[in-house]
Design an enzyme around this catalytic site. Sequence first.
Site, short mmCIF file in Angstrom:
data_model
loop_
_atom_site.label_atom_id
_atom_site.label_comp_id
_atom_site.label_asym_id
_atom_site.label_seq_id
_atom_site.Cartn_x
_atom_site.Cartn_y
_atom_site.Cartn_z
N ASP A 157 -4.71 -6.00 -7.79
CA ASP A 157 -4.93 -5.46 -6.46
C ASP A 157 -5.35 -4.00 -6.65
O ASP A 157 -5.32 -3.46 -7.77
CB ASP A 157 -3.66 -5.58 -5.62
CG ASP A 157 -3.96 -5.63 -4.11
OD1 ASP A 157 -5.08 -5.25 -3.71
OD2 ASP A 157 -3.06 -6.03 -3.35
N HIS B 57 0.83 -1.20 0.00
CA HIS B 57 0.00 0.00 0.00
C HIS B 57 0.87 1.26 0.00
O HIS B 57 0.43 2.34 -0.39
CB HIS B 57 -0.91 0.04 1.23
CG HIS B 57 -1.97 -1.01 1.24
ND1 HIS B 57 -1.73 -2.29 1.68
CD2 HIS B 57 -3.28 -0.97 0.87
CE1 HIS B 57 -2.84 -3.00 1.58
NE2 HIS B 57 -3.79 -2.23 1.09
#
Length: 466
Positions: free
Chosen positions: A245, A174
């Site tokens: 993702d 992230h």
Amino acid sequence: MNINRLIYPGFWFGKTPEQDALEMARRGAGGFCIYGGTRREVQDFIQKIRAASPLPQVFICADYEDGLGRWMAAEEWVLSNLAVGADGREDTAYQKGLTLAREARAVGVDWVFAPVLDLCDEPQNPIVNTRSFGAHPQAVGTLGAALCRGLRDGGVLNSIKHFPGHGRTTQDSHLGLPLLARTPQQLTQTELVPFCTALPGADSVMVGHLLFPALDEKYPASLSRAVITDLLKKRLGFQGLVFTDALCMKALGDEKQAALAALHAGAHILLAAEDSVALSDFLQKQALPLSVAAESVRLQETLGARLSGHPVTGLSAADFNQTYAPHCAVYEGEKLPLRPGLRAAYLELGNEEDFVAQPFLNALQAAGVHIVPAGEKAEVLLAVSFSNYKAFKGHINLSAAEQAALSRAAQKYAHTVWISFGSPFGTENIRELSARLWLFSPARAAQTCAADMLLGRQTAQGKLPF
């Protein structure tokens, strides 16, 4: 061909403008991935999206790996995958899948991005940890396949992730792009084993933002034709849907170019861009691989038809946790049964997300144990850790300062028990501990189970899965 069917915008309650989501719904976005909200907010949002869409079916997806509790403050967590790994039985994983499906369907979600098949073989990994079933590749694959069956039988779609394996990194994708220096042979013997085992029952595969130079020196797995087409589709024979993702993660850079690369690499769904409207405008002006787009629509329609069956009803989150928590708990060290009238000092660590320890403390106090703050005179120190994973946090486990504080506090007491409701790591070098009790989850039933074990009412039946 409506390219918007390949875009699944993310919607963060309290953050994403609702008009942007409705605009993407009107354009024919194939699905949405939701984050946060309350039950009512989620249900209302889904109703609005489906009313605005021209499509007969819009998929609603969520990362409900541990139930609604991870995303909804008032809801119950479901025992983590690592807890299931400590139990080790396929039926437990299957029952968790049924429970997750029941939780998801209750709010209108029909696609759960689970299970995580990454290995728990790097203690400093800040984003896998309790999301994994453990460090043993075949066991992870077997349990993952069972959870996939539970989700499917429970009436929702599943997605195994994060292909080809996010375990061996100390960086959260992230926040940046993890690089994994694994040889093709190492990947085949470890990371890929769980995916190969679970692929036959997978509705979809989510590809991680991970750079494996041995597979592709230039592109992350989520943008790599060598990974998505050559490895996943051709070598491993997967014929289902492939997600990227979330594109809003900081591992990729420019999300428009990343999305375009992902489609050319063979991905079917572009997930959770930071600006899906802008991405839609951009893609409509590009030369796109029409065969991949057509394949995406066909697969989505095939999976949609699967949702029309009659699902098996699983246990509620609370009942699942109550039933399986003793089988998932692990205890090592001295046996120190607490008793009525005993004074126990309490120290809480690793709680950056405001977890509430009241179920644990209330159960002890109801049994007559006197809880006092750490530092006061007592017969035993109970050191409770809630350290857990969270996207964009970038770290996990107790900090060096917290470990030092625990060591100092433990020196003042004859006995110290470390009780973990989150990450199992971080106290390996603290010699002052008399015992360790792992629950791997902050769920209420996990906390009351821990109290019962300390009171000698229950026995921990699990084994460390790493």
